[in-house]
Every structure is written in C-alpha cells, then in structure tokens.
Design an enzyme around this catalytic site. Structure first.
Site, PDB file in Angstrom:
ATOM      1  N   TYR A  82       2.563   4.918  16.379  1.00  0.00           N
ATOM      2  CA  TYR A  82       1.367   4.128  16.046  1.00  0.00           C
ATOM      3  C   TYR A  82       0.108   4.889  16.435  1.00  0.00           C
ATOM      4  O   TYR A  82      -0.842   4.990  15.656  1.00  0.00           O
ATOM      5  CB  TYR A  82       1.430   2.781  16.768  1.00  0.00           C
ATOM      6  CG  TYR A  82       0.291   1.848  16.436  1.00  0.00           C
ATOM      7  CD1 TYR A  82       0.227   1.208  15.196  1.00  0.00           C
ATOM      8  CD2 TYR A  82      -0.728   1.598  17.362  1.00  0.00           C
ATOM      9  CE1 TYR A  82      -0.816   0.346  14.899  1.00  0.00           C
ATOM     10  CE2 TYR A  82      -1.772   0.731  17.070  1.00  0.00           C
ATOM     11  CZ  TYR A  82      -1.811   0.102  15.838  1.00  0.00           C
ATOM     12  OH  TYR A  82      -2.847  -0.758  15.528  1.00  0.00           O
ATOM     13  N   VAL A 107       0.815  -1.229   0.000  1.00  0.00           N
ATOM     14  CA  VAL A 107       0.000   0.000   0.000  1.00  0.00           C
ATOM     15  C   VAL A 107       0.844   1.273   0.000  1.00  0.00           C
ATOM     16  O   VAL A 107       0.315   2.362  -0.184  1.00  0.00           O
ATOM     17  CB  VAL A 107      -1.016   0.037   1.180  1.00  0.00           C
ATOM     18  CG1 VAL A 107      -2.035  -1.081   1.069  1.00  0.00           C
ATOM     19  CG2 VAL A 107      -0.318   0.027   2.536  1.00  0.00           C
TER      20      VAL A 107
HETATM   21  N1  LIG Z   1      -3.900  -7.092  16.562  1.00  0.00           N
HETATM   22  C1  LIG Z   1      -4.442  -6.133  17.324  1.00  0.00           C
HETATM   23  O1  LIG Z   1      -4.602  -6.293  18.562  1.00  0.00           O
HETATM   24  C2  LIG Z   1      -4.887  -4.834  16.691  1.00  0.00           C
HETATM   25  C3  LIG Z   1      -5.476  -3.887  17.538  1.00  0.00           C
HETATM   26  C4  LIG Z   1      -5.901  -2.682  16.972  1.00  0.00           C
HETATM   27  C5  LIG Z   1      -5.777  -2.465  15.608  1.00  0.00           C
HETATM   28  N2  LIG Z   1      -5.193  -3.402  14.811  1.00  0.00           N
HETATM   29  C6  LIG Z   1      -5.095  -3.109  13.385  1.00  0.00           C
HETATM   30  O2  LIG Z   1      -5.649  -4.179  12.638  1.00  0.00           O
HETATM   31  C7  LIG Z   1      -5.002  -4.275  11.368  1.00  0.00           C
HETATM   32  C8  LIG Z   1      -4.521  -5.707  11.139  1.00  0.00           C
HETATM   33  O3  LIG Z   1      -3.624  -6.018  12.207  1.00  0.00           O
HETATM   34  P1  LIG Z   1      -3.142  -7.513  12.528  1.00  0.00           P
HETATM   35  O4  LIG Z   1      -3.173  -7.643  13.992  1.00  0.00           O
HETATM   36  O5  LIG Z   1      -3.844  -8.494  11.677  1.00  0.00           O
HETATM   37  O6  LIG Z   1      -1.597  -7.374  12.093  1.00  0.00           O
HETATM   38  P2  LIG Z   1      -0.585  -8.421  11.430  1.00  0.00           P
HETATM   39  O7  LIG Z   1      -0.931  -9.795  11.870  1.00  0.00           O
HETATM   40  O8  LIG Z   1       0.746  -7.868  11.735  1.00  0.00           O
HETATM   41  O9  LIG Z   1      -0.924  -8.304   9.865  1.00  0.00           O
HETATM   42  C9  LIG Z   1      -0.709  -7.085   9.216  1.00  0.00           C
HETATM   43  C10 LIG Z   1      -1.090  -7.237   7.764  1.00  0.00           C
HETATM   44  O10 LIG Z   1      -0.810  -5.966   7.108  1.00  0.00           O
HETATM   45  C11 LIG Z   1       0.030  -6.232   5.985  1.00  0.00           C
HETATM   46  N3  LIG Z   1       0.895  -5.106   5.648  1.00  0.00           N
HETATM   47  C12 LIG Z   1       1.817  -4.498   6.421  1.00  0.00           C
HETATM   48  N4  LIG Z   1       2.437  -3.526   5.728  1.00  0.00           N
HETATM   49  C13 LIG Z   1       1.891  -3.527   4.478  1.00  0.00           C
HETATM   50  C14 LIG Z   1       2.100  -2.780   3.307  1.00  0.00           C
HETATM   51  N5  LIG Z   1       3.035  -1.832   3.238  1.00  0.00           N
HETATM   52  N6  LIG Z   1       1.336  -3.043   2.215  1.00  0.00           N
HETATM   53  C15 LIG Z   1       0.402  -4.007   2.254  1.00  0.00           C
HETATM   54  N7  LIG Z   1       0.165  -4.775   3.335  1.00  0.00           N
HETATM   55  C16 LIG Z   1       0.899  -4.535   4.437  1.00  0.00           C
HETATM   56  C17 LIG Z   1       0.850  -7.441   6.394  1.00  0.00           C
HETATM   57  O11 LIG Z   1       1.445  -8.016   5.255  1.00  0.00           O
HETATM   58  P3  LIG Z   1       2.914  -8.748   5.333  1.00  0.00           P
HETATM   59  O12 LIG Z   1       2.646 -10.151   5.786  1.00  0.00           O
HETATM   60  O13 LIG Z   1       3.419  -8.649   3.931  1.00  0.00           O
HETATM   61  O14 LIG Z   1       3.744  -7.972   6.319  1.00  0.00           O
HETATM   62  C18 LIG Z   1      -0.234  -8.284   7.035  1.00  0.00           C
HETATM   63  O15 LIG Z   1      -0.995  -8.926   6.052  1.00  0.00           O
HETATM   64  C19 LIG Z   1      -3.858  -3.255  11.393  1.00  0.00           C
HETATM   65  O16 LIG Z   1      -4.261  -2.081  10.737  1.00  0.00           O
HETATM   66  C20 LIG Z   1      -3.668  -2.995  12.879  1.00  0.00           C
HETATM   67  O17 LIG Z   1      -3.106  -1.729  13.142  1.00  0.00           O
HETATM   68  C21 LIG Z   1      -4.755  -4.586  15.321  1.00  0.00           C
END
Ligand SMILES: NC(=O)c1ccc[n+]([C@@H]2O[C@H](COP(=O)([O-])OP(=O)(O)OC[C@H]3O[C@@H](n4cnc5c(N)ncnc54)[C@H](OP(=O)(O)O)[C@@H]3O)[C@@H](O)[C@H]2O)c1
Length: 222
Positions: A144, A50
């Site tokens: 963040y 992205v």
């Molecule tokens: N987990 C939580 O407790 C939590 C809480 C609040 C908000 N969130 C939000 O929820 C969303 C998903 O989080 P998650 O916990 O599923 O995180 P995650 O397991 O770390 O997965 C992150 C995803 O984003 C992708 N990504 C990162 N950088 C990217 C880029 N430059 N272009 C395209 N894709 C990219 C990663 O792809 P790669 O595998 O290629 O790195 C992965 O598919 C995020 O926006 C996060 O901030 C999560």
C-alpha cells in the site's frame, strides 16, 4: 461545475459525491456494483472498474463532449494490512494493488484528459495517503505504501506535463477516516474528510500544482 469521482459507492468517494451533489454540482460518480439509493437521482452513475482498461476508455469516450472541471481519483484498496514480512505480501497482491492504486489512476486521467482540457481550469485530485510519503516511512504495509508513493509521484509528474494545458494536479491525504478501509478506530468521519478535501480542491490551481496536502490543509513531505 462537473465533477467525476471514482469509487463513489461507499466511503470517502460516496461522501465527496454526496456533498458536491448537495451543493448543486453535476456529479458523475463511478461504481463497480450497487448505486447508493439516496444518490440514485442526484448523481449520474457510471459502471467502472479502474483496472479494466476498456471500461476506462469507454468512460472517456462517453464524456468526450463534456467539460470536466474536476476529476477525483479516489478508488483504492489496502489489502496488505497485517501481512508478515517473512512470508506475506504475495506477488499477486502487489499486482492487484498497483493495478488499482496506480495504473487505475493513470488510465482514468488519460481517458478524461480531453474532457478536462475542455474546461477552463481543469483539476485532477489524486486521493493518495500520508502512507505514500517516503520521508515519513513508518514501515509495514509495503504494498500500500509503495502504491501510494507511486500515486504521489504520478501526480507530481502529471502536474509538470499538464500545466501547459491549464490542468492542475494535486495529491491528497484524506485523514484517517472511519470507512471500511480506515476501520472503526479512525480519527475522523467521512463527512469531515470530504468537507476538508473539498476545501483543498477549491485551492488547487496552476500556482500550487504538484502539491501533496492533507485534508486539513497541512503540506505533507514527499
Ligand atoms: N480511510 C482512510 O483512513 C484512508 C486514509 C488514507 C487514504 N485513503 C484513500 O482514500 C480512498 C478512499 O478510501 P476509503 O477509505 O473510502 O475506502 P473504502 O471505504 O474501502 O472504499 C473504496 C472505494 O474504492 C472502490 N474500488 C476499489 N477497487 C476498485 C476498482 N478496481 N475499480 C473501481 N473502484 C474500486 C470501492 O468500490 P467497491 O465497493 O466496488 O469495492 C469503494 O467504492 C482510497 O484511495 C484510500 O487509499 C483512505
């Protein structure tokens, strides 16, 4: 319904793609790397970083003739966990996080606007975080938090501008989820987070556009 999910190769994005595909929707999911083997057949995959403006434009062009009912801007990073205030938070990290969590969201929305406008009730869900609430400022994780506050702000302003085109926009907190980002101490599974988010997205309309909600339906303070 046609749904686009960014960052769907793992974590919450993967689970959103899996549950929507299982429910029979057409899912277009993006990945920077591998395609999850179990979703190789049921989901259409697009390569997308992205932060790569050309790649985002290409995705928009590829979907130029499509009707996208729901765009989920899920891709995100959180590299500043544990940084120290006196000597941490390097400028390169600020640039990287904003490129993904804020500019990446904007570019994706911009590229997919024609496809969203073609749908009858286009919706955009920005996966932000409770950590982006300026009222609930708990300190730390400055990069963040600031990026997610910007993502919430972006959602609010897009909601205002896109309402005349029939497109609603919401910002969402997925819960504290056991993914690579959330870690093992997290409170809920990606399965429950995605199920809750899907319920919230169903309720996103022009009546509540600009909302900031948790996966469990709680309204969050800006
Ligand atoms: N987990 C939580 O407790 C939590 C809480 C609040 C908000 N969130 C939000 O929820 C969303 C998903 O989080 P998650 O916990 O599923 O995180 P995650 O397991 O770390 O997965 C992150 C995803 O984003 C992708 N990504 C990162 N950088 C990217 C880029 N430059 N272009 C395209 N894709 C990219 C990663 O792809 P790669 O595998 O290629 O790195 C992965 O598919 C995020 O926006 C996060 O901030 C999560």
């Amino acid at each position: 319904m046609t749904i686009v999910v960014t960052g769907a190769n793992r974590g919450i994005g993967y689970e959103l793609a899996r549950q929507y595909a299982e429910a029979g929707h057409e899912v277009i999911a993006t990945t920077r790397g591998d395609i999850p083997p179990d979703l190789a057949e049921t989901v259409s995959w697009q390569r997308l970083d992205v932060t790569d403006a050309d790649a985002v434009s290409r995705l928009g062009r590829d979907l130029a003739a499509a009707e996208v009912e729901l765009l989920i801007c899920n891709a995100g990073i959180y590299p500043d966990k544990g940084q120290s205030l006196p000597d941490g938070y390097p400028p390169e990290m600020w640039a990287q996080v904003f490129a993904v969590n804020v500019t990446g969201v904007f570019l994706t929305v911009q590229a997919l606007l024609p496809a969203l406008a073609r749908a009858r009730d286009g919706r955009i869900a920005v996966i932000a975080s409770m950590m982006g609430s300026s009222s609930c400022a708990a300190g730390g994780s400055y990069i963040y938090r600031a990026s997610k506050a910007a993502a919430v702000n972006l959602s609010r302003n897009l909601a205002r501008d896109l309402a005349p085109r029939g497109i609603s926009v919401g910002a969402y907190h997925p819960g504290w989820v056991s993914t690579d980002m959330g870690g093992t101490a997290a409170q809920i599974t990606p399965v429950d987070a995605a199920a809750g988010l899907i319920r919230r997205f169903r309720h996103l309309t022009l009546d509540n556009t600009g909302c900031f909600e948790s996966f469990d339906g709680t309204t969050l303070p800006f």
